[in-house]
Design a protein around this motif. Structure first.
Motif, PDB file in Angstrom:
ATOM      1  N   ILE A  47       0.849  -1.193   0.000  1.00  0.00           N
ATOM      2  CA  ILE A  47       0.000   0.000   0.000  1.00  0.00           C
ATOM      3  C   ILE A  47       0.884   1.243   0.000  1.00  0.00           C
ATOM      4  N   LEU A  48       0.728   2.064  -1.027  1.00  0.00           N
ATOM      5  CA  LEU A  48       1.408   3.351  -1.110  1.00  0.00           C
ATOM      6  C   LEU A  48       0.504   4.424  -0.505  1.00  0.00           C
ATOM      7  N   VAL A  49       1.047   5.247   0.387  1.00  0.00           N
ATOM      8  CA  VAL A  49       0.289   6.316   1.025  1.00  0.00           C
ATOM      9  C   VAL A  49       1.021   7.637   0.833  1.00  0.00           C
ATOM     10  N   VAL A  50       0.325   8.619   0.297  1.00  0.00           N
ATOM     11  CA  VAL A  50       0.880   9.965   0.182  1.00  0.00           C
ATOM     12  C   VAL A  50       0.531  10.716   1.461  1.00  0.00           C
ATOM     13  N   GLN A  51       1.542  11.007   2.266  1.00  0.00           N
ATOM     14  CA  GLN A  51       1.327  11.574   3.591  1.00  0.00           C
ATOM     15  C   GLN A  51       1.756  13.035   3.690  1.00  0.00           C
ATOM     16  N   ASN A  52       1.305  13.644   4.776  1.00  0.00           N
ATOM     17  CA  ASN A  52       1.689  15.009   5.116  1.00  0.00           C
ATOM     18  C   ASN A  52       2.891  14.956   6.055  1.00  0.00           C
ATOM     19  N   THR A  53       3.647  16.041   6.102  1.00  0.00           N
ATOM     20  CA  THR A  53       4.832  16.080   6.947  1.00  0.00           C
ATOM     21  C   THR A  53       4.502  16.090   8.436  1.00  0.00           C
ATOM     22  N   ASN A  54       3.239  16.412   8.789  1.00  0.00           N
ATOM     23  CA  ASN A  54       2.894  16.477  10.220  1.00  0.00           C
ATOM     24  C   ASN A  54       2.366  15.148  10.749  1.00  0.00           C
ATOM     25  N   GLN A  55       2.547  14.072   9.979  1.00  0.00           N
ATOM     26  CA  GLN A  55       2.055  12.751  10.381  1.00  0.00           C
ATOM     27  C   GLN A  55       3.228  11.791  10.577  1.00  0.00           C
ATOM     28  N   ILE A  56       3.130  10.940  11.595  1.00  0.00           N
ATOM     29  CA  ILE A  56       4.126   9.887  11.742  1.00  0.00           C
ATOM     30  C   ILE A  56       3.914   8.871  10.628  1.00  0.00           C
ATOM     31  N   PRO A  57       4.902   8.052  10.293  1.00  0.00           N
ATOM     32  CA  PRO A  57       4.716   7.047   9.240  1.00  0.00           C
ATOM     33  C   PRO A  57       3.524   6.143   9.544  1.00  0.00           C
ATOM     34  N   ILE A  58       2.750   5.833   8.542  1.00  0.00           N
ATOM     35  CA  ILE A  58       1.523   5.071   8.755  1.00  0.00           C
ATOM     36  C   ILE A  58       1.819   3.696   9.357  1.00  0.00           C
ATOM     37  N   LYS A  59       2.956   3.103   9.063  1.00  0.00           N
ATOM     38  CA  LYS A  59       3.278   1.785   9.600  1.00  0.00           C
ATOM     39  C   LYS A  59       3.385   1.795  11.122  1.00  0.00           C
ATOM     40  N   ASP A  60       3.597   3.002  11.689  1.00  0.00           N
ATOM     41  CA  ASP A  60       3.724   3.119  13.139  1.00  0.00           C
ATOM     42  C   ASP A  60       2.408   3.467  13.828  1.00  0.00           C
ATOM     43  N   MET A  61       1.345   3.683  13.055  1.00  0.00           N
ATOM     44  CA  MET A  61       0.051   4.018  13.635  1.00  0.00           C
ATOM     45  C   MET A  61      -0.634   2.739  14.119  1.00  0.00           C
ATOM     46  N   THR A  62      -1.157   2.769  15.332  1.00  0.00           N
ATOM     47  CA  THR A  62      -1.733   1.560  15.931  1.00  0.00           C
ATOM     48  C   THR A  62      -2.904   1.029  15.128  1.00  0.00           C
ATOM     49  N   TRP A  63      -3.766   1.909  14.632  1.00  0.00           N
ATOM     50  CA  TRP A  63      -4.913   1.437  13.858  1.00  0.00           C
ATOM     51  C   TRP A  63      -4.465   0.704  12.594  1.00  0.00           C
ATOM     52  N   ALA A  64      -3.330   1.114  12.022  1.00  0.00           N
ATOM     53  CA  ALA A  64      -2.822   0.446  10.822  1.00  0.00           C
ATOM     54  C   ALA A  64      -2.324  -0.956  11.154  1.00  0.00           C
ATOM     55  N   LYS A  65      -1.742  -1.117  12.345  1.00  0.00           N
ATOM     56  CA  LYS A  65      -1.315  -2.451  12.784  1.00  0.00           C
ATOM     57  C   LYS A  65      -2.537  -3.337  13.036  1.00  0.00           C
ATOM     58  N   ASP A  66      -3.591  -2.755  13.621  1.00  0.00           N
ATOM     59  CA  ASP A  66      -4.833  -3.506  13.846  1.00  0.00           C
ATOM     60  C   ASP A  66      -5.469  -3.915  12.520  1.00  0.00           C
ATOM     61  N   LEU A  67      -5.415  -3.012  11.546  1.00  0.00           N
ATOM     62  CA  LEU A  67      -5.948  -3.307  10.222  1.00  0.00           C
ATOM     63  C   LEU A  67      -5.242  -4.511   9.614  1.00  0.00           C
ATOM     64  N   GLU A  68      -3.939  -4.542   9.733  1.00  0.00           N
ATOM     65  CA  GLU A  68      -3.176  -5.655   9.176  1.00  0.00           C
ATOM     66  C   GLU A  68      -3.606  -6.969   9.825  1.00  0.00           C
ATOM     67  N   LYS A  69      -3.749  -6.975  11.149  1.00  0.00           N
ATOM     68  CA  LYS A  69      -4.160  -8.198  11.845  1.00  0.00           C
ATOM     69  C   LYS A  69      -5.541  -8.651  11.391  1.00  0.00           C
ATOM     70  N   GLU A  70      -6.471  -7.715  11.322  1.00  0.00           N
ATOM     71  CA  GLU A  70      -7.848  -8.077  10.976  1.00  0.00           C
ATOM     72  C   GLU A  70      -7.978  -8.518   9.529  1.00  0.00           C
ATOM     73  N   SER A  71      -7.118  -7.996   8.669  1.00  0.00           N
ATOM     74  CA  SER A  71      -7.205  -8.356   7.248  1.00  0.00           C
ATOM     75  C   SER A  71      -6.668  -9.750   6.963  1.00  0.00           C
ATOM     76  N   GLY A  72      -5.790 -10.247   7.843  1.00  0.00           N
ATOM     77  CA  GLY A  72      -5.175 -11.538   7.599  1.00  0.00           C
ATOM     78  C   GLY A  72      -4.055 -11.493   6.579  1.00  0.00           C
ATOM     79  N   ALA A  73      -3.678 -10.301   6.163  1.00  0.00           N
ATOM     80  CA  ALA A  73      -2.622 -10.133   5.168  1.00  0.00           C
ATOM     81  C   ALA A  73      -1.381  -9.510   5.807  1.00  0.00           C
TER      82      ALA A  73
END
Length: 540
Positions: A47-73
């Motif tokens: 997944i490519l994400v175009v981010q803003n400079t005021n955001q931490i990397p998406i891989k470090d966001m807890t909801w993104a880690k939860d998404l990965e677990k729930e997706s099974g991928a």
């Protein structure tokens, strides 16, 4: 688009980010997709994400880690900053280096012109029930992104709290009260108020340092953009939509007929009004080209420098609750001479949906190796649970609190992360939607823009519906886009210097006639005809 415009990275930083992007895209290998799995058999989705400079990397966001677990991928996140992506998007399309999923990267026009590279998600709606529900509640959102029956990109919705224009007129109420002045309702009244701001020391510091009205500089490659001084066209009854779209190039709609403001007497009237401001010292003398617009608004402390301005909301002058921010209110745009209050309108970006919806928040590669896994992730992203966490931050980490069925509260922790420029959410970059049935308490941005938008309720009603503005789903074909873009390059390079001069010194018959001659020579009528065709196809 949110008022928090992405910070620009320059020089070596931009080149470095761009180089990393190319490496990341090449690593995706989407041109020759094979079945990608982990050692234990999990499907891999990039997944490519175009981010803003005021955001931490998406891989470090807890909801993104939860998404990965729930997706099974296994999700491989690739991030790039806005400016680097702007430099490299065309290269990625030309090389067909498209990640499996792409968030805020490609718009419907990009996909339509490179259709073989993207999945038509209309063919997959049985696996995207959350997206289907989105389109059922907000059919305009689907019309916004669907091109000739194909659905190559999905839109986002920040929710009903953002169904407002991003353009507002603010005035210093503290100054008005001190000088015993009423909110101006006509141009003549506004002029008198600005003259008083200039001469009567409303900020009380004993210095002649007041800027009666601060104006945003004119662009060079188009007619208008965010916070344009040409918002005064609404005073004359011509509707603007400066959040984006064809009115930034001067096109407008009146009774279903497309025209261009640069050919109207109302435009000439606005140019002369702005020139009067300049001659009388009611605006900075260098406003047409100045880069000090924001700095002049945000002087800090409690002594304001600016009397009136066009901007997003009162936080143009400081953080919410600050001494300066609280001095300002939004006001309806004053009416031009000979125009009644019932004929005066306001920027239609909000009612057209341009602030709530964006059209480029999810695109899927046609060569995605694990298609079912990718579709499952899309559907999860467009669920209420993950849409809200993309917007505000993880529930688990306490950035967002669930308070009931479809009700949530943004916590102070989220506000602090935002103030520290370390957002643990995608904010307006979400690939998701917030339903009208959802209530969010504590979204200061939504609350603020909704609040200042209230001043324009009557002027919105005066617009009279889609016969007088461009709905967001009016879209050009690929060939017409090319024609318009080519015409615009020559047109604005030629006419913007003429317009900038007239905005400073006023119009004469010779200067006005010269502008009209240039517009005719440079194929403006062809562009008008193209936008009329698109409007008729979408609306009629």
């Amino acid at each position: 688009m949110d008022k928090g415009v992405s910070k620009v990275i320059t020089g070596v930083a931009a080149v470095g980010a761009a180089s990393m992007l190319l490496t990341a895209l090449a690593a995706c290998g989407q041109g020759t997709a094979t079945n990608k799995t982990t050692a234990d058999g999990k499907p891999i989705v990039t997944i490519l994400v175009v981010q803003n400079t005021n955001q931490i990397p998406i891989k470090d966001m807890t909801w993104a880690k939860d998404l990965e677990k729930e997706s099974g991928a296994k999700i491989e996140w690739k991030t790039v900053l806005d400016t680097a992506w702007g430099q490299q998007k065309n290269a990625s399309l030309a090389a067909n280096d498209i990640a499996d999923l792409n968030i805020r990267a490609y718009n419907p026009n990009d996909a339509a012109q490179n259709s073989a590279a993207f999945e038509d998600l209309n063919q997959d709606m049985d696996k995207l029930p959350n997206v289907a529900e989105f389109f059922k509640e907000q059919p305009v959102a689907k019309k916004f992104v669907e091109v000739d029956g194909k659905l190559y990109t999905l839109p986002s919705s920040r929710g009903k709290g953002f169904s407002a224009s991003g353009q507002h007129m603010m005035i210093n109420k503290q100054w008005l009260d001190k000088l015993g002045l009423d909110v101006p309702t006509t141009w003549d009244e506004l002029t008198k108020v600005l003259e008083a701001f200039k001469t009567q020391d409303p900020n009380g510091n004993g210095k002649a340092d007041e800027i009666p009205m601060n104006l945003s500089a004119l662009p060079t490659d188009t007619l208008a953009g965010w916070y344009s001084p040409f918002l005064f066209l609404n005073s004359t009854g011509i509707v603007t939509q400066y959040n984006g779209g064809p009115t930034q190039q001067g096109f407008y709609v009146k009774d279903g007929k497309v025209g261009n403001v640069m050919q109207t007497e109302q435009f000439r009237e606005v140019l002369d009004y702005l020139a009067m401001f300049t001659k009388e010292g009611l605006v900075p003398k260098d406003w047409v080209t100045s880069d000090k617009y924001d700095a002049r608004n945000q002087v800090g402390g409690d002594t304001a420098q600016v009397g009136a301005v066009f901007n997003w909301d009162t936080t143009a002058f400081g953080d919410a609750g600050s001494a300066l921010e609280q001095q300002y209110i939004s006001i309806p745009v004053p009416s031009a001479p000979g125009v009644s209050a019932d004929e005066t309108v306001w920027d239609a970006s909000g009612i057209a949906g341009a602030n709530e919806f964006e059209d480029y928040h999810m695109a899927m590669s046609s060569n995605a190796a694990n298609k079912d896994a990718a579709l499952k992730i899309i559907n999860l992203l467009y669920s209420e649970k993950y849409s809200l966490q993309q917007m505000y931050g993880s529930i688990t980490d306490g950035f967002l609190k669930k308070t009931g069925d479809h009700s949530y509260e943004v916590t102070e922790k989220a506000v602090e992360a935002n103030n520290a420029q370390k957002n643990e959410a995608l904010n307006d970059r979400l690939a998701g939607w917030i339903s009208d049935k959802v209530t969010v308490v504590g979204d200061r941005n939504a609350d603020s823009v909704s609040s200042v938008d209230e001043a324009y309720k009557q002027q919105y009603e005066n617009i009279g519906g889609e016969k007088n503005y461009f709905p967001i789903y009016v879209r050009l074909s690929a060939d017409d886009q090319t024609t318009v873009a080519n015409n615009n390059t020559a047109l604005f390079t030629t006419v913007m210097p003429l317009i900038a001069k007239m905005a400073q010194t006023g119009t004469t018959d010779d200067s006005w006639n010269n502008l009209q001659s240039q517009l005719e020579t440079l194929n403006l009528q062809q562009n008008i005809d193209i936008w009329q065709k698109a409007y008729d196809k979408a609306v009629k």
